[in-house]
Scaffold this motif. Structure first.
Motif, short mmCIF file in Angstrom:
data_model
loop_
_atom_site.label_atom_id
_atom_site.label_comp_id
_atom_site.label_asym_id
_atom_site.label_seq_id
_atom_site.Cartn_x
_atom_site.Cartn_y
_atom_site.Cartn_z
N UNK A 94 -5.41 11.51 57.97
CA UNK A 94 -4.78 12.23 59.01
C UNK A 94 -4.77 13.74 58.65
N UNK A 95 -4.66 14.32 57.58
CA UNK A 95 -4.58 15.66 57.35
C UNK A 95 -5.83 16.27 57.41
N UNK A 96 -6.97 15.62 57.00
CA UNK A 96 -8.18 16.15 57.16
C UNK A 96 -8.38 16.34 58.57
N UNK A 97 -8.02 15.37 59.30
CA UNK A 97 -8.18 15.51 60.76
C UNK A 97 -7.43 16.46 61.46
N UNK A 98 -6.44 16.69 61.02
CA UNK A 98 -5.51 17.87 61.32
C UNK A 98 -6.23 19.23 61.39
N UNK A 99 -6.77 19.28 60.16
CA UNK A 99 -7.64 20.59 59.77
C UNK A 99 -8.83 20.87 60.16
#
Length: 72
Positions: free
Chosen positions: A32-37
Motif C-alpha cells: 500500500x505504502x509503495x503504491x502511494x509513493x
C-alpha cells in the motif's frame, strides 16, 4: 504546495521504513505504502529497502540541498 507534497511523501516514507525494519513486515501495508509513493514493490526486503533509500534521497535530500544552495 510542493512543500506540502514533500512533507506528505516524507511521512509516508517514514511509515514504510518503520514497517520494513520490523522482523515480520506486513506485506499488505508495504504494498500500500509503495503504491502511494509510486514505487515498485519487491518481495525481497533488501531490494525494497534499497528502493526506499533511493526515493528518500530524491524526496528528502535533494530539496534540502537546493534550499541550502539558494541560501548561500
Amino acid at each position: 504546495m510542493a512543500e506540502l507534497e514533500t512533507k506528505k511523501k516524507s511521512v509516508t516514507l517514514e511509515k514504510l521504513v518503520s514497517e520494513l525494519m520490523k522482523d515480520q513486515p506486513n506485506s499488505n501495508l508495504v504494498k500500500q505504502l509503495t503504491s502511494e509513493l509510486g514505487m515498485d514493490y519487491s518481495v525481497d526486503p533488501m531490494t525494497q529497502m534499497n528502493t526506499v533509500l533511493q526515493s528518500m534521497n530524491t524526496v528528502l535530500l535533494r530539496p534540502n540541498r537546493r534550499r541550502d544552495l539558494e541560501s548561500n
